[in-house]
Design an enzyme around this catalytic site. Structure first.
Site, PDB file in Angstrom:
ATOM      1  N   CYS A   1       0.804  -1.219   0.000  1.00 27.80           N
ATOM      2  CA  CYS A   1       0.000   0.000   0.000  1.00 27.80           C
ATOM      3  C   CYS A   1       0.839   1.272   0.000  1.00 27.80           C
ATOM      4  CB  CYS A   1      -0.899   0.062   1.228  1.00 27.80           C
ATOM      5  SG  CYS A   1      -2.028  -1.308   1.334  1.00 27.80           S
TER       6      CYS A   1
ATOM      7  N   GLY B   1       1.007   0.021  -5.160  1.00 26.65           N
ATOM      8  CA  GLY B   1      -0.227  -0.756  -5.181  1.00 26.65           C
ATOM      9  C   GLY B   1      -1.042  -0.429  -6.405  1.00 26.65           C
TER      10      GLY B   1
ATOM     11  N   ASN C   1      -0.857   1.495   5.569  1.00 22.46           N
ATOM     12  CA  ASN C   1       0.196   0.747   4.890  1.00 22.46           C
ATOM     13  C   ASN C   1       0.907  -0.091   5.955  1.00 22.46           C
ATOM     14  OD1 ASN C   1       3.429   1.630   3.458  1.00 22.46           O
ATOM     15  ND2 ASN C   1       2.252  -0.222   3.217  1.00 22.46           N
ATOM     16  N   GLY C   2       0.930  -1.399   5.765  1.00 24.08           N
ATOM     17  CA  GLY C   2       1.590  -2.271   6.723  1.00 24.08           C
ATOM     18  C   GLY C   2       0.798  -3.546   6.952  1.00 24.08           C
TER      19      GLY C   2
ATOM     20  N   TYR D   1      14.123  -2.480  -3.415  1.00 22.38           N
ATOM     21  CA  TYR D   1      13.203  -2.654  -4.539  1.00 22.38           C
ATOM     22  C   TYR D   1      11.984  -1.726  -4.542  1.00 22.38           C
ATOM     23  CZ  TYR D   1       9.689  -4.893  -7.513  1.00 22.38           C
ATOM     24  OH  TYR D   1       8.715  -5.127  -8.459  1.00 22.38           O
TER      25      TYR D   1
END
Ligand code: SF4
Length: 557
Positions: free
Chosen positions: A95, A121, A197-198, A341
């Site tokens: 996310c 995302g 996010n997580g 990445y």
């Protein structure tokens, strides 16, 4: 008793997914068993699916008084089996989040910032705005450009504050609009929206405890647990509820919350996932975003990171900023894979420019695993670009663009056989024969996960490109563990470096030589700060222990 508890919980905390794309997936109804029915006394005006202990249920439309067990049609189809891309063999960040307050164009700026975070995302996007008294929501499946393709889509999102979210989901929930954030909840003192996010490692335990007290869930997302914790907290004001809820969470969370007049930004005490704060030059609006590239796009200056364990509150009425810390404080463990990445190279993440880290990874790799007989260095685009540049300059070999990446191929419907999987890579990556033919080539990639894509790239460079030799150099250590903190990685059994040593991987992917960046060199790039990074997917040294135990599924109707 169960009916009473469920009904009161639903009344206390109602969920809204009423953006213009809000259509729930198709459901079929099992033959109703009399023992599983109970009256709801017309509490719900329409069919409305919920999840209870991961067991889908719904309020029936016709009677408005029966709660029936349901089965989503989509559950029998795994779309990932048919839709392939060359990026299938990469971990996926799940996310990206944005929050903006104090700007008349908050929703439009939010949509632009989400464009900048699209790499985090691609399967769903949404924005919730506040006009000072009400929240307005638009969510949809697909890319930001698809969800907000029509300028009219943003029209309902009025107000000077908004939060947004882009989402990547695991295959089982990929097509579920119910999981697309931001979520909006109504609780006793008003409406609240959240974007996350997580990943919470104690999600199952928290959810089970909430369900045993009567909470009814509308999605399979761990984020919904946070809303329930806030709604059921006895603390006041809302800030205290948020703090109390977050102190019950374990794992990774970078969160933005929006109410009628406040924007909250929260980062977990380890600071696994990034979250930065900026200020827009023209208007003074405060912006929160997963990465600095989102700030750059909307002319916001970077102010600082939201610190691990920090809660920042901005009040739209006077633009005052309040900050406090979650307890207890914990050692910082920022995700090093953001630098390997996930993050865009033009972002500054955890205080370090991403392009610079990747360049240093490549240069260190050249020093510890040179390929002196090679003619040229090429990157696997795009994520291997800066590491290949570092490798080339440190080794004195010429840097060439030997693979061209198509930016117009997304997830493609291809038969999931061997030939189809090869085609997915060919559609995405094309070799430049004039550069590769007859050469001994160093190919630099950021990581190897299952190894399936790496072997196809080697074949492509040799067969279609005409290269004489391929020396793979990987700008990170072997991935040996799954991530539990918001990154979708395959199970550890699927990770090729978990199954075989470097020589085994080399034989599997079919190159002349293979080397990974050592853990020491990866950590060396961050020098004195190395201990503040999580590198558990390379070491299995998990800062927060994963919890895999299944919670007993209770069905009580
Ligand atoms: Fe990042 Fe790996 Fe740690 Fe997950 S396990 S947070 S991907 S470094």
């Amino acid at each position: 008793m169960a009916a009473t508890a469920a009904a009161s919980a639903a009344a206390a905390l109602t969920y809204r997914h009423d953006g213009h794309h809000s259509v729930f997936p198709a459901f079929s109804v099992h033959p109703p068993e009399p023992s599983r029915l109970f009256l709801l006394k017309a509490l719900f005006p329409k069919p409305y699916p919920f999840l209870c202990h991961n067991y889908p249920i719904a309020v029936a439309a016709s009677s408005r008084r029966c709660m029936l067990p349901l089965t989503p049609h989509a559950a029998s189809v795994d779309p990932s089996h048919a839709f392939l891309s060359a990026d299938e063999d990469k971990p996926r960040d799940e996310c990206g989040v944005v929050g903006i307050i104090g700007d008349l164009d908050a929703a439009q700026l939010c949509s632009l910032a989400l464009h900048a975070l699209q790499h985090r995302g691609q399967e769903g996007a949404g924005i919730v705005s506040s006009d000072g008294s009400s929240l307005h929501s638009v969510t949809g499946l697909g890319l930001v450009s698809e969800v907000f393709s029509d300028p009219g889509t943003l029209a309902p999102l009025v107000g000077e504050a908004s939060i947004g979210h882009v989402r990547y989901s695991t295959a089982g929930a990929a097509s579920s609009l119910a999981n697309v954030q931001p979520f909006v909840a109504g609780y006793r003192f008003g409406k609240l929206a959240v974007a996350h996010n997580g990943n919470l490692v104690n999600y199952r335990n928290l959810r089970s405890a909430l369900e045993s007290k009567g909470s009814i869930f509308n999605s399979s997302s761990d984020t919904e647990v946070i809303l329930h914790l806030i709604a059921t907290s006895s603390s006041r004001p809302l800030l205290a509820r948020i703090v109390e809820a977050c102190e019950a969470l374990e794992g990774a969370y970078s969160l933005v919350f929006l109410t009628a007049n406040k924007l909250f930004a929260v980062r977990d005490p380890h600071g696994f996932r990034p979250l930065v704060m900026g200020r827009r030059r023209p208007t003074g609006a405060i912006v929160f975003a997963s990465e600095t590239c989102a700030l750059d796009l909307i002319n916001a200056e970077f102010v600082r990171e939201v610190n691990p364990g920090e809660v920042v509150v901005v009040d739209s009425r006077d633009m005052s900023i309040t900050s406090l810390c979650l307890m207890p404080s914990k050692s910082r463990k920022a995700c090093v894979f953001e630098h390997v990445y996930f993050a865009l190279p033009n972002s500054v993440v955890f205080g370090h420019p991403v392009h610079s880290s990747r360049y240093s990874f490549g240069a260190a790799l050249a020093r510890e695993s040179p390929a002196p007989s090679a003619d040229i260095v090429i990157p696997v685009p795009d994520s291997g670009f800066f590491a290949a540049l570092g490798f080339a300059e440190a080794s004195g070999l010429p840097f060439r663009q030997g693979l061209i990446r198509s930016h117009y191929v997304g997830r493609t419907f291809i038969e999931p056989d061997k030939e189809g999987r090869n085609l997915a890579v060919k559609l995405k990556l094309a070799p430049v024969r004039g550069i590769l033919e007859g050469k001994s080539v160093v190919v630099v990639d950021d990581s190897i996960v299952r190894g399936t894509t790496s072997s196809k790239i080697v074949q492509l460079i040799k067969a279609a490109g005409g290269a004489r030799e391929v020396h793979m150099r990987i700008a990170s250590p072997p991935i040996v563990g799954s991530c539990y903190y918001g990154v979708d990685t395959p199970s550890s059994e699927e990770l090729i470096s978990n199954r075989m040593d470097v020589e085994g991987v080399r034989q599997e992917i079919g190159c002349e030589s293979l080397a990974f960046l050592s853990l020491e060199s990866l950590r060396g790039v961050f020098a004195d700060e190395a201990h503040m990074f999580c590198d558990a997917c390379f070491t299995r040294d998990y800062p927060v222990p994963p919890r895999n135990q299944e919670v007993e599924q209770l069905v009580e109707f």
